[in-house]
Design an enzyme around this catalytic site. Structure first.
Site, PDB file in Angstrom:
ATOM      1  N   ALA A 176       0.805  -1.230   0.000  1.00 44.89           N
ATOM      2  CA  ALA A 176       0.000   0.000   0.000  1.00 44.89           C
ATOM      3  C   ALA A 176       0.834   1.274   0.000  1.00 44.89           C
ATOM      4  CB  ALA A 176      -0.936  -0.001   1.211  1.00 44.89           C
ATOM      5  N   TYR A 181       5.282 -14.720 -14.571  1.00 46.50           N
ATOM      6  CA  TYR A 181       4.278 -13.737 -14.162  1.00 46.50           C
ATOM      7  C   TYR A 181       2.881 -14.208 -14.529  1.00 46.50           C
ATOM      8  CZ  TYR A 181       1.862  -9.279 -13.617  1.00 46.50           C
ATOM      9  OH  TYR A 181       0.997  -8.287 -13.220  1.00 46.50           O
TER      10      TYR A 181
END
Length: 329
Positions: free
Chosen positions: A57, A210
């Site tokens: 965050a 990924y």
């Protein structure tokens, strides 16, 4: 004044085609930028008395998500690896939102012990957890390993969040109705789970890795939703869009110069972090989703994921493998 008007008229007449092309190009560019910006979370719900935990965050869409929820009155727990950046981001969020109930906790998703330590701290100190947002991630890095010997992208993007979510489930169930939001990517559409070589030791490719990790996010959400049916805890996975964030920091230096120039031009059209956070916010708060679980979203709307993301047998197999790898089996 008359001469100026005559000159302008002559200029327009002589360059009419060029001006028309420029006008069409400009309008097209604006339309493309608007289309790329995607949907917007329309929920006006307040989060006073609620507790939210967001991984990663301190920047990008994670920071924008934290700011939005702080503005709505939530207690926001920012679970981050880089504590210096996280503390700076938390100060900015407190100042912008006027909400002092924004706290920073250490979380390194490349370390299962760090995940366990955070989960234990949250369990011991928090009375509730209403929203868990598994946002942090790494993309296109070299063949690195986590502290526990797992391939880095699969370890951080999937296994770390798998363990964190499972260790916080009791608190989430205690706080129902509660939500779990897993930030995936459209990259899952080209992914597959390499069960025979989950760490890609035989043939590592950063793109393959990924895509596997992002497919794992969607499969995890699907299986988790099934296991949490009728508990009051709902689960969502999503594609946030193509966004101007630090996530591509490992990719850009590997590109040829001409590709960097093209990429820099393209980046002017992609989503800002605020725009990229909208689908996360939609899944975390929109009242219309209260009775939905296990679905995949893009631009604040449900979207059919790739066929391999709907494979329930693969989702269960991945769950069992992940549980074994993180010591939950």
């Amino acid at each position: 004044m008359q001469n100026y008007a005559d000159n302008m008229r002559d200029f327009v007449e002589k360059h009419a085609t060029g001006l028309a092309v420029a006008l069409v190009a400009g309008v097209s560019a604006l339309a493309l930028r608007r289309w790329m910006s995607g949907g917007v979370c329309r929920s006006r719900v307040r989060l006073d008395g609620k507790t939210v935990l967001i991984t990663g965050a301190n920047c990008g869409i994670g920071k924008e998500t934290a700011l939005d929820m702080a503005n709505r009155g939530a207690k926001v727990i920012m679970a981050c690896r880089d504590m210096t950046k996280a503390c700076i981001a938390a100060d900015e969020i407190r100042q912008q939102s006027g909400n002092g109930n924004v706290v920073v906790k250490k979380l390194d998703l490349a370390s299962l012990q760090s995940v366990r330590d955070l989960a234990k701290e949250v369990q011991e100190n928090e009375e509730r957890l209403d929203i868990l947002i598994n946002n942090a991630g790494i993309m296109f890095c070299p063949k690195w390993e986590t502290e526990d010997g797992f391939e880095m992208q699969f370890g951080v993007n999937h296994l770390g969040h798998f363990l964190l979510t499972n260790t916080l489930l009791d608190l989430l169930k205690k706080s129902t109705p509660s939500r779990i939001v897993n930030v995936s990517s459209m990259a899952h559409e080209k992914g597959r789970i390499h069960f025979e070589d989950i760490n890609l030791d035989k043939d590592y490719d950063p793109h393959t890795s990924y895509r596997q990790s992002k497919l794992a996010n969607v499969l995890f959400s699907r299986e988790l939703a099934s296991r949490l049916k009728d508990t009051g805890v709902t689960v969502y996975s999503l594609h946030p869009g193509v966004i101007r964030t630090e996530l591509g920091r490992h990719l850009f230096p590997t590109l040829a110069m001409w590709k960097r120039i093209v990429a820099a031009a393209v980046m002017t059209f992609v989503k800002s972090p605020w725009e990229g956070a909208q689908t996360t916010l939609h899944c975390a708060m929109d009242e219309s989703l209260a009775n939905s679980s296990g679905l995949y979203y893009s631009d604040c709307a449900p979207k059919e994921p790739a066929p391999q993301a709907l494979d329930d047998a693969a989702a269960k197999r991945l769950w069992d493998l992940s549980a074994s790898m993180v010591g939950l089996a």
